[in-house]
Design an enzyme around this catalytic site. Structure first.
Site, PDB file in Angstrom:
ATOM      1  N   HIS A  91      91.684   1.043  60.593  1.00  0.00           N
ATOM      2  CA  HIS A  91      91.418   1.042  62.041  1.00  0.00           C
ATOM      3  C   HIS A  91      92.666   1.422  62.852  1.00  0.00           C
ATOM      4  CE1 HIS A  91      87.330  -0.772  61.920  1.00  0.00           C
ATOM      5  NE2 HIS A  91      87.775  -1.389  60.836  1.00  0.00           N
ATOM      6  N   ASP A 106      90.348  -5.615  58.083  1.00  0.00           N
ATOM      7  CA  ASP A 106      88.966  -5.327  57.687  1.00  0.00           C
ATOM      8  C   ASP A 106      88.764  -3.849  57.363  1.00  0.00           C
ATOM      9  OD1 ASP A 106      89.490  -4.904  60.467  1.00  0.00           O
ATOM     10  OD2 ASP A 106      87.373  -4.393  60.698  1.00  0.00           O
ATOM     11  N   GLU A 107      87.741  -3.603  56.586  1.00  0.00           N
ATOM     12  CA  GLU A 107      87.200  -2.250  56.356  1.00  0.00           C
ATOM     13  C   GLU A 107      88.279  -1.206  56.075  1.00  0.00           C
ATOM     14  OE1 GLU A 107      83.223  -2.408  59.128  1.00  0.00           O
ATOM     15  OE2 GLU A 107      85.102  -2.020  60.139  1.00  0.00           O
ATOM     16  N   ALA A 108      89.267  -1.552  55.253  1.00  0.00           N
ATOM     17  CA  ALA A 108      90.318  -0.586  54.927  1.00  0.00           C
ATOM     18  C   ALA A 108      89.833   0.274  53.760  1.00  0.00           C
ATOM     19  CB  ALA A 108      91.618  -1.321  54.601  1.00  0.00           C
TER      20      ALA A 108
END
Ligand code: TNX
Length: 511
Positions: free
Chosen positions: A266, A329-331
């Site tokens: 992100h 998150d969401e790496a």
């Protein structure tokens, strides 16, 4: 006076309308009782006679209680037109607000009878909580900014109240669409009425960077430029002065700000501003779509850690609260080994600057002895961790999930979430592999991919935020959908008077 939890549960399940003795013409009977409060008090027992606010009512307080007493007076003066002076002492027709060393933390006690109201707590935070309760105990017309007729009766009885969980949070996403300091403040004012005590601000993402960092000025001059919101709308950032003002405004409402910089994924906006933060040093294109998981800091480069430490140091310096959120998150485009390397170097930096780290549940894979894990993804394998956990299950607590497929705003990747869905779960029973002692609290995140203004924020947050607030504050023994929906229905006119753009869910009997 004390009553058992069981008795309270039975009591709360009763219809909430209490008719006053006065019959005949005049205002409609007050639909209020001592337990008409959101979130439900731990213990509440009705009394016989209520207290009438009159032109002669005074509020008594001394020392640190004076500021809280002034907040109450300021809330009640416009609609009552009464002077409600804050004085040191009085015997009759008084609302007494005082600190009492026998209570601690956020707990408070409230007693209401014909001659007086007494609010006591061990700390100003406890008094603030009691004041939020009191404000809900006078008729909804009190929310008007113009003089209303009254009568202003506070129902008689006793409340003995304390929180179930220490952390009761909400989250705003300033990165996908920037929200102005005034919008953030208005949200803080609203959430604090329900005893929410933390506001997490998601300050960076692929689209934009929303907080001034002096050592990396292009983060905001480029990453916070106009047009950096989803679909090219919005843009903007908080200066340090604006951030500090928000922190101060929140502190007056006993809300602690938790800033988040999301890493190592992100980060597209940061990389547009500083291409050296990518592995190949090639500037990516600015992104205003809502895809996730494509950007990553480069775990093998030293500049990555200089960047992370500079940001953490500056953020810690402008944040009086104990927590700093580093995302995680969401790496999806960070190789797993790199993710662990990154987190195991960066998480300890938060401690170095005097704060406790919070990270999204993915950080549980890293060695992170003191970090707090924020659970969000109900579709992931069961969460295992040995540290504290904040509960934000996306299918219950994400305020950006649509109520149903026809309501405007929001997404539905975790399903649709009506008010009853957000209320019907138990924070310390949801995760089979997390012992309940580790559950630190709950948080209701509101992601802003689809949200540009405050009306849209309010529509998704209210009423579901109140369901999460009750799960965080009220003892499990009070958990009761019928009671909750009746109290919520009675609250609707307050939001209407305040101009809050709430969703009038068909599940709730709005008055
Ligand atoms: C998942 S929750 C995300 C966010 C999105 C959100 C939309 C989390 C830690 N990551 O990047 O904005 O879903 O609901």
């Amino acid at each position: 006076m004390r009553v058992t939890h069981l008795a309270v549960a039975a009591f709360l399940a009763l219809p909430l309308a209490v008719t006053t003795a006065s019959a005949g013409p005049g205002p409609a009977p007050l639909p209020l009782s001592i337990s008409s409060v959101l979130p439900a008090p731990a213990e509440a027992i009705p009394g016989r006679e209520g207290f009438d606010l009159t032109p002669d009512t005074v509020i008594t307080a001394g020392g640190p209680a004076v500021a809280i007493a002034e907040q109450l007076a300021a809330a009640w003066r416009p609609a009552t037109g009464f002077p409600l002076p804050v004085v040191e002492d009085a015997t009759n027709n008084a609302i007494k607000i005082s600190l009492d060393g026998r209570l601690d933390g956020e707990a408070y006690r409230l007693g209401v009878d014909r001659d007086r109201v007494e609010l006591t707590a061990g700390t100003p935070a406890g008094l603030f909580n009691g004041v939020q309760t009191l404000r809900q105990l006078v008729p909804a017309e009190i929310e008007s900014r113009k003089i209303q007729k009254g009568p202003w009766t506070i129902p008689g009885g006793r409340i003995n109240d304390r929180p179930r969980f220490a952390y009761r949070g909400a989250m705003l996403d300033l990165a996908r669409h920037f929200h102005t300091p005034d919008e953030v403040k208005r949200y803080i004012d609203q959430i604090s009425r329900f005893k929410i005590n933390f506001l997490h601000l998601h300050l960076s993402d692929d689209q934009g960077w929303r907080i001034q960092i002096d050592s990396w000025p292009r983060l905001t001059s480029i990453g916070g430029a106009p047009g950096t919101g989803v679909r090219g709308t919005g843009g903007g950032f908080l200066t340090k002065a604006e951030y500090r003002e928000i922190v101060e405004f929140a502190a007056q409402r006993y809300v602690t700000i938790v800033p988040e910089i999301d890493m190592p994924g992100h980060v597209n906006a940061a990389q547009v501003a500083y291409p050296e933060l990518t592995c190949d040093a090639v500037a990516p294109r600015p992104r205003i779509d809502i895809r996730v998981g494509y950007s990553s800091l480069c775990a093998g480069k030293e500049i990555t850690y200089r960047f992370a430490e500079d940001v953490i140091r500056e953020l810690a310096a402008m944040t009086p609260g104990p927590f700093l959120h580093i995302g995680g998150d969401e790496a999806h485009s960070t190789p797993h080994a790199d993710y662990l390397t990154f987190q195991e170097r960066v998480l300890p930096m938060v401690g170095k600057y005097g704060k406790t780290a919070i990270g999204w549940q993915e950080i549980a894979a890293a060695k992170q002895p003191n970090a707090i894990v924020q659970y969000w993804n109900h579709q992931a394998p069961p969460l295992e961790t040995t540290g504290r956990v904040i509960m934000s299950p996306a299918d219950r607590a994400y305020l950006d999930m649509q109520y149903d497929l026809l309501t405007p705003g929001g997404l539905h990747w975790a399903g649709t979430t009506e008010v009853r869905d957000s209320y019907s779960w138990d924070p310390d029973q949801l995760l089979s592999r997390v012992p309940k002692e580790l559950v630190f609290g709950v948080e209701a995140p509101l992601w802003s991919e689809t949200l540009t203004d405050l009306a849209e924020i309010e529509f998704l947050a209210f009423p579901r935020l109140v369901a999460i607030a009750e799960l965080g504050w009220s003892p499990r023994s009070t958990h009761d959908w019928n009671s909750f929906k009746a109290r919520l229905g009675a609250y609707g006119p307050r939001w209407t008077r305040q101009g809050v753009h709430f969703y009038s869910s068909p599940q709730i009997p709005w008055s």
